[in-house]
Design a protein around this motif. Structure first.
Motif, PDB file in Angstrom:
ATOM      1  N   GLN A 242       0.818  -1.208   0.000  1.00  0.00           N
ATOM      2  CA  GLN A 242       0.000   0.000   0.000  1.00  0.00           C
ATOM      3  C   GLN A 242       0.855   1.263   0.000  1.00  0.00           C
ATOM      4  O   GLN A 242       0.454   2.298  -0.548  1.00  0.00           O
ATOM      5  CB  GLN A 242      -0.933   0.002   1.210  1.00  0.00           C
ATOM      6  N   ALA A 243       2.052   1.145   0.621  1.00  0.00           N
ATOM      7  CA  ALA A 243       2.958   2.299   0.675  1.00  0.00           C
ATOM      8  C   ALA A 243       3.736   2.488  -0.618  1.00  0.00           C
ATOM      9  O   ALA A 243       4.446   3.495  -0.765  1.00  0.00           O
ATOM     10  CB  ALA A 243       3.927   2.149   1.848  1.00  0.00           C
ATOM     11  N   GLY A 244       3.647   1.523  -1.550  1.00  0.00           N
ATOM     12  CA  GLY A 244       4.293   1.712  -2.845  1.00  0.00           C
ATOM     13  C   GLY A 244       5.254   0.635  -3.279  1.00  0.00           C
ATOM     14  O   GLY A 244       5.776   0.685  -4.394  1.00  0.00           O
ATOM     15  N   LEU A 245       5.529  -0.378  -2.429  1.00  0.00           N
ATOM     16  CA  LEU A 245       6.468  -1.442  -2.796  1.00  0.00           C
ATOM     17  C   LEU A 245       5.824  -2.348  -3.844  1.00  0.00           C
ATOM     18  O   LEU A 245       4.715  -2.834  -3.665  1.00  0.00           O
ATOM     19  CB  LEU A 245       6.860  -2.253  -1.558  1.00  0.00           C
ATOM     20  N   LYS A 246       6.543  -2.605  -4.937  1.00  0.00           N
ATOM     21  CA  LYS A 246       5.954  -3.347  -6.052  1.00  0.00           C
ATOM     22  C   LYS A 246       6.130  -4.856  -5.939  1.00  0.00           C
ATOM     23  O   LYS A 246       5.291  -5.617  -6.417  1.00  0.00           O
ATOM     24  CB  LYS A 246       6.569  -2.854  -7.371  1.00  0.00           C
ATOM     25  N   SER A 247       7.217  -5.323  -5.334  1.00  0.00           N
ATOM     26  CA  SER A 247       7.447  -6.768  -5.219  1.00  0.00           C
ATOM     27  C   SER A 247       7.374  -7.187  -3.756  1.00  0.00           C
ATOM     28  O   SER A 247       7.748  -6.417  -2.865  1.00  0.00           O
ATOM     29  CB  SER A 247       8.810  -7.146  -5.801  1.00  0.00           C
ATOM     30  N   PRO A 248       6.886  -8.412  -3.473  1.00  0.00           N
ATOM     31  CA  PRO A 248       6.765  -8.856  -2.073  1.00  0.00           C
ATOM     32  C   PRO A 248       8.127  -8.861  -1.378  1.00  0.00           C
ATOM     33  O   PRO A 248       9.161  -9.127  -2.009  1.00  0.00           O
ATOM     34  CB  PRO A 248       6.204 -10.278  -2.199  1.00  0.00           C
TER      35      PRO A 248
END
Length: 723
Positions: A242-248
């Motif tokens: 939700q904060a913007g990280l694209k990959s787990p």
């Protein structure tokens, strides 16, 4: 610009590092928020983003990979906040986890408690007796089924635990399950059918090793911490997304590598204590770059002092682990901890009327008295501030000013109890803390057959660089590396960011020399196939996976002195087996001396291990050219008087801004080099050198160690006696 990020959630601070595509390194830290660790993580990422000139959202959107070291499992056990857990055990063996080993009353306690067992008691049970169910089944040492499992009995036991006991997790630990797991698998299927909402773990999957008690402890811990750990990791992944990280995110493992969060949640025991392991991996990465084959990696943070060894370029591992006074077996890198950190609380012993430091810690909340958050008992950090080793204005780069007057008042109250002035009490606290640190290093080196004088000390963590000038000379070492300079306080996060994907599998199988080579090769082939399958489950192409093989070996009858020996790849024939045996004998003689082995008893390999590694690409840490110019004038700050605790001598001490030092600069002692996240004292007779990678190298001159660190007067001798 892409970023490779590591975050380590510690007991006092949450640390973060970012390596960009050009090899530049950025550091950040903020206080850990115990009630919501993810909030502290996001705070640290915001500070880290600002260091990179970005908003947190922009920074996370540009992050290629984020790896996380976590203390969630440790906190759950220490604070007794895990899942309500039941245990299925073989009939007649339900009390094994309650009986413990003979050392159960003192294991994990401070050494002085070993001599007073009458004042100790066993720890609070991980599983109370009313949540243990004994099952009539039996498999023998060879894996033969002696008493078949009764499914109806298992189903009744599970219903009783869930409906009457209210458990949300179940551990299954049957005798000799690692030889034949058929009964544990049947029982697990029954649990999943009868109570699909309940988490279940089996001992043959968690800890397939000999030792009923240790295997049961490992399985119970895994079940105890899994539901909240899984919820924490899932929640962290969602909030980061939700904060913007694209990959787990990836999660650090105690085996020295990372795995996806989902895989970490399936066996949370493998993440227990991953933060300190991250520091050891960060030290190993730098040691390879600097050409240091023998390193004592020391991490002093706010709560603990952690020590690991790197020998011939490889971190040493262990199989025996202790948490909250419970011993279990799990292959992991060995990091030994004691309560000896910046937040360790100093008190007067009511019986001896002498100073004591730790094991209690002020943590991050309320923290040391100088934090101004309600702490009332003086700590090691308060002592650092009062003697002048730490600056009240420059702590955390000036973002968190310290209250020196409050620290002085707290130390004055403590000092009055033993007839010392505040500064003298502070010096005594530091001497005790540094002596405890040096003693732990001696124990971890000498007892394993190593001479600490052959090692380079790496000092990191927020408090490690602050105290290395004092504890390292007691060991006779000549060099201390403050890795990455200001990055030393975030080295565990750096280790997370620079680790590869790793999975470790092992099998307990006994092979006496001369080995049954067909049987040994079958076990190795099976483990390799399982390791490749495990890597495939986390998305790794088997063609890009590196496999390493090891054997745990010993002289028959010497149960405590075994060695991990590397096994060559491919089919092990007679020549390869002879080479393995020769490697064992040579290593044993080097560590313990010729004649120490029970040669007449023969040699045996009792555990076979396979480590699978998938290399993760990352930029190479960038360096700078060294200069022959002197220290820049702008790096010099105002000098201040410092009470050097080892000699109880006040000296006017030059202070430097470590951020402005150039590669090749040399700082003579006495001096204090201040960095945003830590400080590096340089005693008289020592010198500090800045290298091309930003490491600060503390050189200890052998001919000055006795002069500068010896006991010079009666009061200093008295303080030393309190350690």
């Amino acid at each position: 610009m892409g970023f490779y990020v590591g975050v380590d959630v510690g007991g006092t601070f949450t640390d973060g590092v970012a390596l960009d595509d050009a090899g530049r390194l950025y550091h950040a830290k903020s206080p850990t928020t115990r009630e919501d660790p993810v909030a502290g993580m996001l705070n640290t990422l915001a500070v880290l983003a600002a260091e990179c000139g970005l908003s947190r959202e922009e920074f996370l959107a540009s992050t290629v990979r984020l790896s996380l070291g976590t203390t969630i499992g440790t906190n759950l056990i220490v604070e007794r906040k895990g899942a309500r857990t039941g245990l299925l055990a073989t009939a007649g063996h339900g009390d094994a986890i309650l009986m413990m080993r003979g050392s159960g009353r003192t294991v994990g306690l401070e050494p002085e408690m070993y001599f007073h067992p009458q004042t100790t008691d066993k720890p609070e049970p991980l599983v109370p007796r009313n949540l243990i169910r004994e099952i009539n089944e039996r498999i023998d040492y060879a894996g033969r089924v002696i008493v078949p499992l009764n499914p109806e009995e298992v189903e009744a036991a599970v219903r009783s635990l869930v409906e009457e006991g209210g458990v949300t997790a179940i551990a299954i630990a049957f005798l000799w399950s690692f030889k034949n797991p058929v009964h544990e698998r049947q029982a697990a299927e029954i649990v999943r059918r009868v109570a699909p909402q309940v988490y279940v773990s089996c001992s043959h999957e968690v800890a397939p090793r000999l030792g009923e008690y240790e295997r049961t402890v490992a399985t119970v811990i895994n079940s105890y911490i899994d539901p909240p750990s899984a919820a924490y990791l899932a929640g962290a992944a969602e909030r980061l997304k939700q904060a913007g990280l694209k990959s787990p995110p990836l999660v650090m493992q105690v085996s020295g590598g990372v795995v996806p969060a989902e895989a970490a949640a399936s066996v949370p025991l493998t993440s227990l204590g991953s933060g300190p392991v991250g520091g050891l991996m960060g030290a190993a990465a730098l040691a390879r770059r600097l050409g240091h084959d023998y390193v004592v990696a020391t991490d002093m943070g706010g709560t603990s002092f952690d020590v690991g060894l790197i020998v011939q370029g490889e971190p040493l591992g262990t199989e025996d682990n202790v948490i909250n006074r419970y011993r279990y077996r799990l292959a992991q890198l060995q990091v030994t901890s004691i309560a000896c950190g910046g937040g360790s609380i100093a008190r007067v012993d009511p019986y001896s009327r002498s100073l004591r430091v730790g094991p209690e810690s002020a943590g991050s909340n309320p923290g040391p008295v100088c934090y101004g958050r309600g702490g009332s008992e003086p700590t090691v950090t308060d002592a650092d501030l009062v003697v002048g080793l730490l600056s009240a204005e420059s702590f955390l780069g000036g973002r968190m000013p310290l209250d020196k007057d409050a620290a002085v008042r707290a130390l004055a109250a403590l000092g009055r109890q033993v007839g010392l002035e505040p500064e003298e009490a502070a010096a005594g606290i530091l001497r005790i803390n540094n002596t405890k640190a040096a003693e732990l290093i001696r124990q971890r080196t000498v007892v394993r057959g190593y001479d600490p004088r052959d090692f380079v000390v790496y000092a990191y963590g927020g408090a490690g660089p602050l105290h290395a000038f004092a504890f390292a000379p007691e060991l006779g070492v000549k060099e201390v590396v403050i890795p990455l300079g200001n990055g030393a306080s975030t080295l565990s996060a750096y280790g997370c960011a620079t680790s590869d994907l790793v999975r470790v599998l092992e099998a307990e199988e006994l092979f006496s020399h001369p080995f049954d080579l067909d049987g040994l090769n079958r076990v190795l082939s099976r483990l390799e196939a399982e390791a490749l399958a495990a890597m495939a489950q986390i998305g790794q192409d088997p063609g890009g996976v590196e496999l390493e093989r090891f054997g745990l070996m010993r002289y028959r009858g010497q149960w405590l002195h075994h060695l991990l020996i590397h096994l060559p790849g491919g089919y092990l024939g007679p020549d390869e087996a002879d080479k393995v045996v020769e490697d064992f004998r040579t290593t044993y003689d080097r560590l313990y001396g010729k004649g120490a082995g029970l040669v007449s008893q023969g040699i045996e390999m009792f555990t076979v291990r396979v480590r699978a590694r998938a290399r993760l690409g990352r930029p190479l840490l960038a360096g700078r050219e060294e200069t022959e110019a002197g220290i820049p004038e702008q790096a010099r700050r105002e000098s201040r008087p410092v009470l050097w605790p080892e000699s109880l001598t006040w000296l006017e001490t030059q202070v430097y801004d470590g951020r402005l030092l150039q590669p090749g600069n040399e700082v003579p002692g006495p001096a204090v080099v201040e960095l945003p996240h830590t400080s590096v004292p340089v005693a008289a007779g020592q010198k500090l050198i800045c290298d091309s990678l930003g490491n600060l190298v503390l050189r200890l001159e052998a001919d000055t160690i006795g002069e500068d660190f010896g006991i010079r007067n009666e009061k200093a001798a008295g303080l030393a006696g309190e350690a």
